[in-house]
Design a protein around this motif. Sequence first.
Motif, short mmCIF file in Angstrom:
data_model
loop_
_atom_site.label_atom_id
_atom_site.label_comp_id
_atom_site.label_asym_id
_atom_site.label_seq_id
_atom_site.Cartn_x
_atom_site.Cartn_y
_atom_site.Cartn_z
N TYR A 21 -0.77 34.10 -10.30
CA TYR A 21 0.60 33.77 -9.91
C TYR A 21 0.61 32.81 -8.73
O TYR A 21 1.36 31.83 -8.71
N ASP A 22 -0.22 33.07 -7.73
CA ASP A 22 -0.29 32.19 -6.56
C ASP A 22 -0.71 30.78 -6.97
O ASP A 22 -0.11 29.79 -6.54
N ASP A 23 -1.74 30.68 -7.81
CA ASP A 23 -2.22 29.37 -8.25
C ASP A 23 -1.15 28.64 -9.05
O ASP A 23 -0.92 27.45 -8.88
N TYR A 24 -0.48 29.36 -9.95
CA TYR A 24 0.54 28.77 -10.81
C TYR A 24 1.73 28.29 -9.99
O TYR A 24 2.21 27.18 -10.16
N ALA A 27 0.91 25.22 -8.01
CA ALA A 27 0.87 24.03 -8.86
C ALA A 27 2.27 23.51 -9.14
O ALA A 27 2.50 22.30 -9.15
N ILE A 28 3.21 24.40 -9.36
CA ILE A 28 4.59 23.97 -9.62
C ILE A 28 5.15 23.26 -8.39
O ILE A 28 5.72 22.18 -8.50
N VAL A 29 4.97 23.85 -7.24
CA VAL A 29 5.48 23.25 -6.00
C VAL A 29 4.82 21.88 -5.79
O VAL A 29 5.49 20.88 -5.52
N ASP A 35 4.38 15.77 -5.40
CA ASP A 35 3.38 14.80 -5.81
C ASP A 35 4.08 13.65 -6.51
O ASP A 35 4.36 13.71 -7.69
N SER A 36 4.34 12.57 -5.78
CA SER A 36 5.08 11.46 -6.36
C SER A 36 4.23 10.60 -7.28
O SER A 36 4.74 9.66 -7.88
N ALA A 81 12.07 29.17 -3.47
CA ALA A 81 12.27 30.35 -2.62
C ALA A 81 12.09 31.63 -3.43
O ALA A 81 11.50 32.60 -2.95
N GLN A 82 12.58 31.63 -4.68
CA GLN A 82 12.42 32.82 -5.53
C GLN A 82 10.95 33.06 -5.86
O GLN A 82 10.51 34.21 -5.88
N TYR A 83 10.20 31.99 -6.12
CA TYR A 83 8.76 32.14 -6.34
C TYR A 83 8.11 32.78 -5.13
O TYR A 83 7.29 33.68 -5.25
#
Length: 128
Positions: A21-24, A27-29, A35-36, A81-83
């Motif tokens: 979960y932390d890794d996922y 990655a989303i963030v 990451d432009s 924030a929910q993550y």
Amino acid sequence: MADDKQLAFKAGDYDKLIKYYDDYSDAIVRDLMHDSTNGPRLDESLVFKPGSTGWDLAQSATTKVKALATGFNAQYKKLEAQYGDFAVKLTGARDVFDETDDLANYSAQEFIQGYLGETNTVGRPPKK
């Protein structure tokens, strides 16, 4: 015919779930907003440049693209924030293994109410 397979979910498995979960979520963030290099950022910095800015339709599209990107960014910040909140609860719920040796045999409803519910604080659920 009875199924002889048994499901077990032990503390080590829970630790793997937390790491996944932390890794996922990281990655989303990282990939979605920060990451432009993956294309334009969907925030208030997004620029839409039609060929002719004097055209009413082009002006309207520019305004709507800006509003869409700003709205997306606001929703993303809520999701981020929910993550984070869920990660805190998930990690805090690690002490459920003080209550049971095998989460597969623990009541899902009790786990959700005691550890992951919106109004509950992180930690051991109240004793009955």
